[in-house]
Scaffold this motif. Structure first.
Motif, mmCIF file in Angstrom:
data_model
loop_
_atom_site.group_PDB
_atom_site.id
_atom_site.type_symbol
_atom_site.label_atom_id
_atom_site.label_comp_id
_atom_site.label_asym_id
_atom_site.label_seq_id
_atom_site.Cartn_x
_atom_site.Cartn_y
_atom_site.Cartn_z
ATOM 1 N N HIS A 57 0.816 -1.215 0.000
ATOM 2 C CA HIS A 57 0.000 0.000 0.000
ATOM 3 C C HIS A 57 0.851 1.267 0.000
ATOM 4 O O HIS A 57 0.628 2.170 0.796
ATOM 5 N N GLY A 58 1.850 1.321 -0.876
ATOM 6 C CA GLY A 58 2.671 2.512 -1.022
ATOM 7 C C GLY A 58 3.878 2.569 -0.103
ATOM 8 O O GLY A 58 4.689 3.483 -0.208
ATOM 9 N N SER A 59 4.016 1.619 0.810
ATOM 10 C CA SER A 59 5.164 1.577 1.712
ATOM 11 C C SER A 59 6.091 0.445 1.289
ATOM 12 O O SER A 59 5.656 -0.531 0.694
ATOM 13 N N THR A 60 7.359 0.600 1.622
ATOM 14 C CA THR A 60 8.332 -0.447 1.336
ATOM 15 C C THR A 60 8.739 -1.115 2.631
ATOM 16 O O THR A 60 9.005 -0.446 3.629
ATOM 17 N N LEU A 61 8.761 -2.435 2.621
ATOM 18 C CA LEU A 61 9.215 -3.234 3.748
ATOM 19 C C LEU A 61 10.386 -4.079 3.277
ATOM 20 O O LEU A 61 10.285 -4.772 2.264
ATOM 21 N N MET A 62 11.504 -4.001 3.998
ATOM 22 C CA MET A 62 12.648 -4.870 3.723
ATOM 23 C C MET A 62 12.557 -6.068 4.656
ATOM 24 O O MET A 62 12.115 -5.929 5.796
ATOM 25 N N LEU A 63 12.968 -7.237 4.167
ATOM 26 C CA LEU A 63 12.968 -8.418 5.017
ATOM 27 C C LEU A 63 13.991 -9.419 4.525
ATOM 28 O O LEU A 63 14.476 -9.336 3.398
ATOM 29 N N GLY A 64 14.313 -10.339 5.410
ATOM 30 C CA GLY A 64 15.253 -11.397 5.067
ATOM 31 C C GLY A 64 15.185 -12.505 6.096
ATOM 32 O O GLY A 64 14.578 -12.360 7.159
ATOM 33 N N ASP A 65 15.836 -13.622 5.752
ATOM 34 C CA ASP A 65 15.933 -14.719 6.703
ATOM 35 C C ASP A 65 16.851 -14.294 7.844
ATOM 36 O O ASP A 65 17.897 -13.688 7.620
ATOM 37 N N VAL A 66 16.441 -14.604 9.057
ATOM 38 C CA VAL A 66 17.161 -14.161 10.244
ATOM 39 C C VAL A 66 18.591 -14.692 10.253
ATOM 40 O O VAL A 66 18.860 -15.823 9.857
ATOM 41 N N ASP A 67 19.505 -13.827 10.687
ATOM 42 C CA ASP A 67 20.919 -14.170 10.802
ATOM 43 C C ASP A 67 21.519 -13.251 11.863
ATOM 44 O O ASP A 67 20.995 -12.162 12.125
ATOM 45 N N VAL A 68 22.613 -13.665 12.469
ATOM 46 C CA VAL A 68 23.309 -12.876 13.483
ATOM 47 C C VAL A 68 23.632 -11.502 12.911
ATOM 48 O O VAL A 68 24.036 -11.413 11.756
#
Length: 136
Positions: A57-68
Motif C-alpha cells: 500500500h505505497g510503503s516499502t518493507l525490507m525483510l530477510g531470513d534471520v541471521d546474526v
C-alpha cells in the motif's frame, strides 16, 4: 566514493527491515494477506533470502531470513509495530485473519481520525492498519 541516487521509494522515509524464520513464506503471506508486491529479492546459499523488498500500500518493507546479530519476535518479543494506511481496513483485516494473521484488536473508529485494527503475522510481527475517517 561512488555517489548513488537514493531509490524513490526510500526517500523521506524510515524503511523497516524485519527478520523472519522463512522470508520466502513471509513474502507469500504478505502478498496474500496484505496485498504486498515483491519488488526485489537477493538469495544466498540454499535459497535463503539475504535481502528482499515488498511494497505494501505505497510503503516499502525490507525483510530477510534471520541471521546474526538479529533475532525474531517469537524469540525476544517485540517493541515495534508496523503502521500502514490502507483504503479498507475492515476488508484487509478479514483477509489477513483468513490468511493466518492473529487478530489483536478488531477494526474500530479511533478519536484521532482513523479506523484501525491490530494484527500479529505468523512470523511474530505486529501490524497496525488504518483507514482515515473523520475525527471524533
Amino acid at each position: 566514493m561512488i555517489h548513488m541516487e537514493i531509490p524513490e521509494h526510500h526517500k523521506q522515509a524510515v524503511v523497516p527491515h524485519i527478520m523472519v524464520e522463512s522470508a520466502a513464506e513471509a513474502i507469500e503471506f504478505y502478498a496474500e494477506a496484505f496485498g504486498a508486491v515483491e519488488l526485489f529479492r537477493l538469495e544466498g546459499d540454499a535459497g535463503r533470502i539475504v535481502h528482499a523488498e515488498v511494497g505494501i500500500h505505497g510503503s516499502t518493507l525490507m525483510l530477510g531470513d534471520v541471521d546474526v546479530p538479529f533475532s525474531t519476535p517469537d524469540r525476544v518479543g517485540t517493541s515495534v509495530a508496523l503502521h500502514v494506511y490502507v483504503p479498507d481496513v475492515d476488508g484487509l483485516t478479514t483477509k489477513a485473519v483468513t490468511s493466518g494473521a492473529e487478530l489483536l484488536t478488531a477494526p474500530a473508529d479511533m478519536p484521532y481520525g482513523a479506523r484501525q485494527s491490530m494484527l500479529r503475522d505468523p512470523f511474530g510481527h505486529v501490524w497496525i492498519f488504518l483507514t482515515p475517517i473523520a475525527a471524533a
